[in-house]
Scaffold this motif. Sequence first.
Motif, short mmCIF file in Angstrom:
data_model
loop_
_atom_site.label_atom_id
_atom_site.label_comp_id
_atom_site.label_asym_id
_atom_site.label_seq_id
_atom_site.Cartn_x
_atom_site.Cartn_y
_atom_site.Cartn_z
N MET A 48 32.40 72.80 107.35
CA MET A 48 32.79 72.01 106.17
C MET A 48 34.28 72.12 105.91
O MET A 48 34.92 71.17 105.46
CB MET A 48 32.00 72.47 104.94
CG MET A 48 30.54 72.11 104.97
SD MET A 48 29.71 72.44 103.39
CE MET A 48 29.71 74.23 103.37
N ALA A 49 34.85 73.31 106.22
CA ALA A 49 36.26 73.55 105.92
C ALA A 49 37.20 72.96 106.96
O ALA A 49 38.39 72.76 106.67
CB ALA A 49 36.51 75.06 105.80
N ALA A 50 36.69 72.67 108.16
CA ALA A 50 37.56 72.27 109.28
C ALA A 50 38.44 71.07 108.96
O ALA A 50 39.60 71.00 109.38
CB ALA A 50 36.72 72.00 110.52
N THR A 51 37.91 70.13 108.21
CA THR A 51 38.67 68.91 107.90
C THR A 51 39.20 68.91 106.46
O THR A 51 39.67 67.88 105.98
CB THR A 51 37.79 67.67 108.12
OG1 THR A 51 36.59 67.78 107.33
CG2 THR A 51 37.40 67.53 109.58
N ARG A 52 39.10 70.06 105.80
CA ARG A 52 39.56 70.15 104.41
C ARG A 52 40.93 70.85 104.34
O ARG A 52 41.46 71.32 105.33
CB ARG A 52 38.55 70.93 103.56
CG ARG A 52 37.14 70.41 103.62
CD ARG A 52 36.98 69.06 102.95
NE ARG A 52 35.60 68.63 102.92
CZ ARG A 52 34.74 68.92 101.94
NH1 ARG A 52 35.12 69.65 100.92
NH2 ARG A 52 33.49 68.47 102.00
N GLY A 53 41.45 70.94 103.12
CA GLY A 53 42.74 71.57 102.90
C GLY A 53 42.67 73.08 102.91
O GLY A 53 41.59 73.68 102.99
N ILE A 54 43.83 73.71 102.79
CA ILE A 54 43.94 75.16 102.89
C ILE A 54 43.17 75.86 101.77
O ILE A 54 42.59 76.92 101.96
CB ILE A 54 45.42 75.60 102.88
CG1 ILE A 54 45.56 77.09 103.21
CG2 ILE A 54 46.09 75.27 101.55
CD1 ILE A 54 45.19 77.42 104.62
N ARG A 55 43.13 75.24 100.58
CA ARG A 55 42.43 75.87 99.45
C ARG A 55 40.93 75.94 99.72
O ARG A 55 40.30 76.97 99.46
CB ARG A 55 42.70 75.06 98.18
CG ARG A 55 42.10 75.68 96.91
CD ARG A 55 42.70 77.03 96.62
NE ARG A 55 44.13 76.97 96.37
CZ ARG A 55 44.91 78.02 96.20
NH1 ARG A 55 44.39 79.23 96.30
NH2 ARG A 55 46.19 77.88 95.99
N PHE A 56 40.35 74.88 100.25
CA PHE A 56 38.92 74.90 100.57
C PHE A 56 38.63 75.93 101.65
O PHE A 56 37.62 76.64 101.60
CB PHE A 56 38.47 73.51 101.04
CG PHE A 56 36.97 73.38 101.19
CD1 PHE A 56 36.20 72.92 100.13
CD2 PHE A 56 36.35 73.74 102.37
CE1 PHE A 56 34.82 72.81 100.26
CE2 PHE A 56 34.97 73.63 102.51
CZ PHE A 56 34.20 73.17 101.45
#
Length: 206
Positions: free
Chosen positions: A64-72
């Motif tokens: 889920m985090a792979a395509t999200r921003g650094i905060r996620f």
Amino acid sequence: MSCECGRATATTRAERKTLRIALVLNATMFVVGMAAGLWAQSNGLMADALDMLTDATAYALGLMAATRGIRFKQYSARWTGATLMLLSVGIIGDVVRRFLFGSEPLGTAMVGFSLLSLCVNVTVLRMLAKYRGGEVHMRASWICTRADVVANFGVLASGLVVLATGWRYADLVVGVAIAIYVAKEAAEIWREALNPAERSSALSER
């Protein structure tokens, strides 16, 4: 700029493919491991299987985090660390229960499953090794898998002791050792997640 974007996209695709494979392998091993642990009455095996479930959760969060921003990605790593800490507490609770009410662990099952689990975890660890110095969500996945490999060796050693001597407490000792090591890994993941932006900057300067 387009070259950099293309490279980043390719890296993200590679990360996601690796995490998907790791997720399937660990979810499968969790089911097999829990069944083996219940049948063999082994705290070590059940702790190892639960660690597999924790890893599967970490890989799902990483996906889920792979395509999200650094905060996620930071929150993803923190959740992974929190899950590991809960696992550590649960293992200790089961050790106390089995110490008070007794158990008869089967050394043969412990050795057999730990060897199978070790093969799977070493394979996943090698796949994740290239990302160990990368972003925080991938490093958290690598740390989780490293903990699994250590746990596998512990279960294997206790299984050999139970098989050779019948001393059931070897299984409980390893259960406590796994719980302590898992807690240490959880603390490391939390430290890594405190400021991933600074870590990424430091890595890019190397």
